[in-house]
Design a protein around this motif. Structure first.
Motif, PDB file in Angstrom:
ATOM      1  N   GLU A   1     -33.003 -10.842   3.944  1.00  0.00           N
ATOM      2  CA  GLU A   1     -33.888  -9.653   3.499  1.00  0.00           C
ATOM      3  C   GLU A   1     -34.331 -11.151   1.892  1.00  0.00           C
ATOM      4  O   GLU A   1     -35.336 -10.785   0.702  1.00  0.00           O
ATOM      5  CB  GLU A   1     -33.862  -8.439   3.486  1.00  0.00           C
ATOM      6  N   GLN A   2     -32.805 -10.662   1.262  1.00  0.00           N
ATOM      7  CA  GLN A   2     -32.487 -11.424   0.041  1.00  0.00           C
ATOM      8  C   GLN A   2     -32.421 -12.655   0.022  1.00  0.00           C
ATOM      9  O   GLN A   2     -32.229 -13.443  -0.765  1.00  0.00           O
ATOM     10  CB  GLN A   2     -31.573 -10.859  -0.990  1.00  0.00           C
ATOM     11  N   GLY A   3     -32.894 -13.477   1.199  1.00  0.00           N
ATOM     12  CA  GLY A   3     -32.267 -14.780   1.197  1.00  0.00           C
ATOM     13  C   GLY A   3     -30.700 -15.869   0.718  1.00  0.00           C
ATOM     14  O   GLY A   3     -31.271 -16.795   0.620  1.00  0.00           O
ATOM     15  N   ILE A   4     -30.113 -15.075   1.020  1.00  0.00           N
ATOM     16  CA  ILE A   4     -28.897 -15.565   1.027  1.00  0.00           C
ATOM     17  C   ILE A   4     -28.242 -15.740   2.003  1.00  0.00           C
ATOM     18  O   ILE A   4     -27.881 -15.099   3.319  1.00  0.00           O
ATOM     19  CB  ILE A   4     -27.971 -13.881  -0.100  1.00  0.00           C
ATOM     20  N   PRO A   5     -27.796 -16.854   1.832  1.00  0.00           N
ATOM     21  CA  PRO A   5     -26.999 -17.209   3.391  1.00  0.00           C
ATOM     22  C   PRO A   5     -25.666 -16.711   3.907  1.00  0.00           C
ATOM     23  O   PRO A   5     -24.751 -16.443   3.100  1.00  0.00           O
ATOM     24  CB  PRO A   5     -26.538 -18.805   3.006  1.00  0.00           C
ATOM     25  N   ALA A   6     -25.849 -16.534   4.927  1.00  0.00           N
ATOM     26  CA  ALA A   6     -24.536 -16.154   5.303  1.00  0.00           C
ATOM     27  C   ALA A   6     -23.168 -16.649   5.823  1.00  0.00           C
ATOM     28  O   ALA A   6     -22.303 -16.913   5.257  1.00  0.00           O
ATOM     29  CB  ALA A   6     -24.684 -15.263   7.065  1.00  0.00           C
ATOM     30  N   ALA A   7     -23.612 -18.812   5.693  1.00  0.00           N
ATOM     31  CA  ALA A   7     -22.599 -19.352   5.718  1.00  0.00           C
ATOM     32  C   ALA A   7     -23.511 -20.638   4.780  1.00  0.00           C
ATOM     33  O   ALA A   7     -24.631 -21.079   4.846  1.00  0.00           O
ATOM     34  CB  ALA A   7     -22.115 -20.010   7.058  1.00  0.00           C
ATOM     35  N   SER A   8     -22.368 -21.878   4.723  1.00  0.00           N
ATOM     36  CA  SER A   8     -22.336 -23.180   3.985  1.00  0.00           C
ATOM     37  C   SER A   8     -22.055 -23.575   5.178  1.00  0.00           C
ATOM     38  O   SER A   8     -20.562 -23.734   5.215  1.00  0.00           O
ATOM     39  CB  SER A   8     -22.757 -23.135   2.691  1.00  0.00           C
ATOM     40  N   PHE A   9     -22.808 -24.898   5.507  1.00  0.00           N
ATOM     41  CA  PHE A   9     -22.119 -25.703   5.927  1.00  0.00           C
ATOM     42  C   PHE A   9     -22.462 -27.029   5.088  1.00  0.00           C
ATOM     43  O   PHE A   9     -23.726 -27.700   5.114  1.00  0.00           O
ATOM     44  CB  PHE A   9     -22.311 -25.991   7.483  1.00  0.00           C
ATOM     45  N   GLU A  10     -21.305 -28.357   5.086  1.00  0.00           N
ATOM     46  CA  GLU A  10     -21.995 -29.575   4.300  1.00  0.00           C
ATOM     47  C   GLU A  10     -22.420 -30.504   5.620  1.00  0.00           C
ATOM     48  O   GLU A  10     -21.360 -30.253   6.798  1.00  0.00           O
ATOM     49  CB  GLU A  10     -20.220 -30.076   4.016  1.00  0.00           C
ATOM     50  N   VAL A  11     -22.750 -31.304   5.675  1.00  0.00           N
ATOM     51  CA  VAL A  11     -23.572 -32.657   6.183  1.00  0.00           C
ATOM     52  C   VAL A  11     -23.105 -33.319   5.638  1.00  0.00           C
ATOM     53  O   VAL A  11     -23.210 -33.413   4.288  1.00  0.00           O
ATOM     54  CB  VAL A  11     -24.719 -32.122   6.837  1.00  0.00           C
ATOM     55  N   ASP A  12     -23.297 -34.782   6.433  1.00  0.00           N
ATOM     56  CA  ASP A  12     -23.988 -35.974   5.366  1.00  0.00           C
ATOM     57  C   ASP A  12     -24.670 -36.739   4.257  1.00  0.00           C
ATOM     58  O   ASP A  12     -24.807 -36.702   3.542  1.00  0.00           O
ATOM     59  CB  ASP A  12     -23.243 -37.418   6.427  1.00  0.00           C
ATOM     60  N   ASP A  13     -25.909 -36.387   5.727  1.00  0.00           N
ATOM     61  CA  ASP A  13     -27.074 -35.947   5.006  1.00  0.00           C
ATOM     62  C   ASP A  13     -28.174 -35.104   5.077  1.00  0.00           C
ATOM     63  O   ASP A  13     -28.695 -34.696   5.989  1.00  0.00           O
ATOM     64  CB  ASP A  13     -28.155 -37.375   5.792  1.00  0.00           C
ATOM     65  N   VAL A  14     -28.943 -34.495   3.918  1.00  0.00           N
ATOM     66  CA  VAL A  14     -29.260 -32.900   4.683  1.00  0.00           C
ATOM     67  C   VAL A  14     -30.520 -33.720   5.383  1.00  0.00           C
ATOM     68  O   VAL A  14     -31.635 -32.850   6.085  1.00  0.00           O
ATOM     69  CB  VAL A  14     -29.463 -31.894   3.217  1.00  0.00           C
ATOM     70  N   ASP A  15     -31.445 -33.862   4.365  1.00  0.00           N
ATOM     71  CA  ASP A  15     -32.461 -34.894   4.790  1.00  0.00           C
ATOM     72  C   ASP A  15     -32.705 -35.523   7.054  1.00  0.00           C
ATOM     73  O   ASP A  15     -33.878 -34.841   7.252  1.00  0.00           O
ATOM     74  CB  ASP A  15     -33.464 -36.090   3.499  1.00  0.00           C
ATOM     75  N   ALA A  16     -31.722 -35.963   6.429  1.00  0.00           N
ATOM     76  CA  ALA A  16     -31.840 -36.637   8.386  1.00  0.00           C
ATOM     77  C   ALA A  16     -31.380 -35.058   9.095  1.00  0.00           C
ATOM     78  O   ALA A  16     -31.764 -35.325  10.241  1.00  0.00           O
ATOM     79  CB  ALA A  16     -30.557 -38.134   8.658  1.00  0.00           C
ATOM     80  N   ALA A  17     -30.746 -33.864   8.802  1.00  0.00           N
ATOM     81  CA  ALA A  17     -30.278 -33.036   9.819  1.00  0.00           C
ATOM     82  C   ALA A  17     -31.090 -32.526   9.529  1.00  0.00           C
ATOM     83  O   ALA A  17     -31.659 -31.798  10.472  1.00  0.00           O
ATOM     84  CB  ALA A  17     -28.960 -32.487   9.240  1.00  0.00           C
ATOM     85  N   TYR A  18     -32.418 -32.231   8.709  1.00  0.00           N
ATOM     86  CA  TYR A  18     -33.433 -30.984   8.292  1.00  0.00           C
ATOM     87  C   TYR A  18     -33.884 -31.964   9.858  1.00  0.00           C
ATOM     88  O   TYR A  18     -34.824 -31.256  10.372  1.00  0.00           O
ATOM     89  CB  TYR A  18     -33.811 -31.374   7.573  1.00  0.00           C
TER      90      TYR A  18
END
Length: 123
Positions: free
Chosen positions: A67-84
């Protein structure tokens, strides 16, 4: 590391079929499972426990984060735009498209199991 999920089977499917993790442990424990996934390229790396949110405190915590927009976890990827682009093409819903955040680029997706998950890559 663990994330609380509202449905372990749905979570396993999402994290493996959509995000590319692989199942490492799947052990029945009463009505639930000890269910972990790992990165496909790191089978001996950090395990993510897909933990049932049956405890009322877990439900409240997970709901409050989302509800507050807080991620439960964070993962590093090589390229966020490509992953998106890749994940959007697979039907993954993002609540925040790729955005600059100082020295990193971030995007936030909905894991369909009650959590927001952040993807991050260096700029």
């Amino acid at each position: 590391m663990s994330v609380f999920v509202d449905d372990q089977a749905k979570a396993q499917e999402f994290y493996t079929d959509r995000l590319g993790f692989v199942t490492k442990s799947d052990v029945p424990v009463g009505d639930f499972r000890w269910l972990t996934v790992v990165g496909a390229d790191a089978p001996d790396g950090v395990e993510l426990l897909l933990e049932p949110d049956e405890n009322p405190a877990a439900k409240q915590y997970t709901r409050a984060l989302a509800e507050q927009g807080i991620p439960a976890a964070s993962f590093e990827v090589d390229d966020v735009d490509a992953a998106y682009r890749e994940l959007t093409g697979q039907g993954v819903v993002f609540v925040q498209p790729p955005t600059d955040g100082g020295p990193v680029r971030i995007a936030v997706l909905d894991d369909t199991c009650g959590n927001l998950i952040q993807l991050v890559s260096p700029v």
